[in-house]
Structures are given as C-alpha cells and as structure tokens.
Design a protein around this motif. Structure first.
Motif, PDB file in Angstrom:
ATOM      1  N   ASP A  83       0.811  -1.216   0.000  1.00  0.00           N
ATOM      2  CA  ASP A  83       0.000   0.000   0.000  1.00  0.00           C
ATOM      3  C   ASP A  83       0.851   1.276   0.000  1.00  0.00           C
ATOM      4  O   ASP A  83       0.307   2.378   0.079  1.00  0.00           O
ATOM      5  N   GLN A  95       4.966   9.723   2.827  1.00  0.00           N
ATOM      6  CA  GLN A  95       4.075   8.606   3.143  1.00  0.00           C
ATOM      7  C   GLN A  95       4.285   8.117   4.577  1.00  0.00           C
ATOM      8  O   GLN A  95       5.390   8.143   5.095  1.00  0.00           O
ATOM      9  N   GLY A 130       3.114   4.748   7.067  1.00  0.00           N
ATOM     10  CA  GLY A 130       2.490   3.437   7.112  1.00  0.00           C
ATOM     11  C   GLY A 130       2.793   2.738   8.419  1.00  0.00           C
ATOM     12  O   GLY A 130       3.909   2.812   8.923  1.00  0.00           O
ATOM     13  N   ALA A 143      -9.249  -1.071  12.141  1.00  0.00           N
ATOM     14  CA  ALA A 143      -8.724  -0.258  11.049  1.00  0.00           C
ATOM     15  C   ALA A 143      -9.572   0.998  10.840  1.00  0.00           C
ATOM     16  O   ALA A 143      -9.047   2.076  10.529  1.00  0.00           O
ATOM     17  N   ARG A 153      -8.434   4.921  10.726  1.00  0.00           N
ATOM     18  CA  ARG A 153      -8.751   5.805   9.601  1.00  0.00           C
ATOM     19  C   ARG A 153      -9.339   7.125  10.107  1.00  0.00           C
ATOM     20  O   ARG A 153      -8.902   8.205   9.697  1.00  0.00           O
ATOM     21  N   THR A 172      -4.707   6.442   2.600  1.00  0.00           N
ATOM     22  CA  THR A 172      -4.740   5.716   1.338  1.00  0.00           C
ATOM     23  C   THR A 172      -5.193   4.270   1.510  1.00  0.00           C
ATOM     24  O   THR A 172      -5.627   3.640   0.543  1.00  0.00           O
ATOM     25  N   SER A 173      -5.082   3.743   2.718  1.00  0.00           N
ATOM     26  CA  SER A 173      -5.610   2.403   2.995  1.00  0.00           C
ATOM     27  C   SER A 173      -5.734   2.236   4.499  1.00  0.00           C
ATOM     28  O   SER A 173      -4.952   2.789   5.266  1.00  0.00           O
ATOM     29  N   ALA A 174      -6.741   1.469   4.906  1.00  0.00           N
ATOM     30  CA  ALA A 174      -6.930   1.135   6.320  1.00  0.00           C
ATOM     31  C   ALA A 174      -7.687  -0.188   6.347  1.00  0.00           C
ATOM     32  O   ALA A 174      -8.862  -0.246   6.002  1.00  0.00           O
ATOM     33  N   ARG A 175      -6.995  -1.245   6.741  1.00  0.00           N
ATOM     34  CA  ARG A 175      -7.579  -2.577   6.639  1.00  0.00           C
ATOM     35  C   ARG A 175      -7.006  -3.492   7.705  1.00  0.00           C
ATOM     36  O   ARG A 175      -5.944  -3.219   8.277  1.00  0.00           O
ATOM     37  N   GLN A 219      -5.298  -7.081   8.288  1.00  0.00           N
ATOM     38  CA  GLN A 219      -4.544  -8.041   7.501  1.00  0.00           C
ATOM     39  C   GLN A 219      -5.326  -9.351   7.412  1.00  0.00           C
ATOM     40  O   GLN A 219      -5.766  -9.898   8.427  1.00  0.00           O
ATOM     41  N   VAL A 269      -2.372   0.509   8.130  1.00  0.00           N
ATOM     42  CA  VAL A 269      -2.875   1.820   7.733  1.00  0.00           C
ATOM     43  C   VAL A 269      -1.767   2.600   7.027  1.00  0.00           C
ATOM     44  O   VAL A 269      -0.626   2.608   7.484  1.00  0.00           O
ATOM     45  N   THR A 270      -2.110   3.234   5.906  1.00  0.00           N
ATOM     46  CA  THR A 270      -1.162   4.075   5.179  1.00  0.00           C
ATOM     47  C   THR A 270      -1.801   5.422   4.847  1.00  0.00           C
ATOM     48  O   THR A 270      -3.025   5.527   4.746  1.00  0.00           O
TER      49      THR A 270
END
Length: 219
Positions: free
Chosen positions: A8, A112, A114, A148, A152, A164-167, A169, A214-215
C-alpha cells in the motif's frame, strides 16, 4: 506485516525512510535490501551499537543508520523523511489524539506514512469489555488494539493526511499464531513463554484479533 503493508506504499530507491520502533533491525534490513532506501532505524530500547552490528552483518550497514530515540521526542529535522513506517510498535505510542500531528512534522510534503499494529475486529468500547481470553494474556494493553476504521478516523480527522488504505490483515491472527508456534519451537527456553499467546490466538480463531494496516500521505 511489513511486506503486506508495503503493498500500500510506494517506496523508491534512494528515499529516506524512518523505521520507528525498529527493534533489533529486521524491518530496517528488509527495507534496505528490498527497496534500496536509506533507513534511519529508531528505537528506544535497543542499543544502537547492537542494531548497527545486525545491519553490518546483513550487508546494509551503509544504508541503515541506528539511532536511539523516544517516539515523542524525535531528534530529527522537520520535513526530513520521504516515508515513515512503524511495525508492531505504534500501539505503544501512537494512539494519543496529538501524536499524528506531531509525527507528520517529520515528513516532507506528499511523504508517506504506514504502520502495522495489533488490531481488533471490533472496538473494545463496543464489545463492552476486553474478551477474557485476551485480557488473561495482555491485560489492559488490548485497549490500544483498535480497528482499522478507528485508525482511519483518527488520522483523517486531523486534515493533515489523506488515508490511502486502512484494513485488517487477512488471516493476520493465523500468521501471528504460526509465528508464536515457531518461536516456541526454536526458543532455547522452551515453549513455555510463548504458550499463553498460542492459547489466546487458538481460542480467538480470528473472532477478535488481527493486525491493523494503515497508510497515508501528508497533505
């Protein structure tokens, strides 16, 4: 976790990257070897000389600088990093409302960020209590293991970054279990110290436990 997280992020050779909470340096070695970036490995608990020996032995001593640093008093110039990553450490220092605004000061515009950290499928607040099998092993520490979506919101509300992403794994709990079993098998002290974690993850089966990845980019 780092390898999954880096899908990510967009790292390029020559970038200057802060590895925050780098421990003995495995993540810093991976970053230097796989992406050709210049790494500052910052940790409060590991002696920089010990970490530097790891980097030299891994053949990345010229790319990685070991620094002793506490996460709330970082000894770096503002806007001096292209990226900041933190693996399995952010839960110890990054949950305060004021921390992200502090940390992004060290990123260049467009830089960035992360992080990967133990996470929950549901907030402890929503569950109403720390699940007993988790509380038995980690106690109050699980309060800092957020979803996540929590991360966010925590980052986006600052208007300092674009998330840009939050998930969570995928099967993160099982990777964690495999790691704990491997540590137990190879530990010179025997499996005893690792058994509580193995039991916790086995009982959980992914119902509550995972890793939050998270990024974001600095605006």
């Amino acid at each position: 976790m780092l390898e999954n997280l880096l899908g990510d992020l967009e790292l390029r050779p020559g970038m200057r990257v802060l590895d925050l909470g780098s421990g003995k340096g495995a993540t810093s070695v991976f970053l230097a070897r796989e992406f050709g970036v210049r790494v500052v490995a910052a940790d409060w608990w590991v002696d920089p000389e010990e970490a530097a020996a790891v980097f030299a032995e891994a053949g990345v001593g010229g790319q990685v600088e070991a620094v002793r640093a506490e996460a709330h008093t970082l000894p770096f110039e503002e806007a001096s990093f292209d990226a900041i990553v933190s693996i399995d450490a952010f839960e110890y220092f990054g949950t305060a409302d004021s921390y992200l605004p502090y940390l992004v000061r060290f990123l260049r515009p467009g830089g960035q960020l992360g992080m990967a950290t133990p996470g929950m499928t549901r907030e402890v607040r929503d569950i109403g209590a720390i699940p007993p099998h988790i509380k038995k092993v980690v106690g109050w520490e699980a309060i800092a293991w957020h979803t996540a979506l929590w991360w966010r919101f925590q980052w986006e509300i600052t208007d300092l970054v674009t998330v840009t992403s939050a998930r969570l794994q995928e099967d993160g709990w099982y990777d964690w279990l495999l790691w704990a079993r491997a540590c137990a098998e190879l530990s010179p002290d025997g499996p005893g110290p690792h058994q509580p974690v193995i039991d916790m993850l086995t009982e959980d089966g992914g119902e509550f436990l995972s890793f939050a990845l998270v990024t974001a980019r600095k605006l």
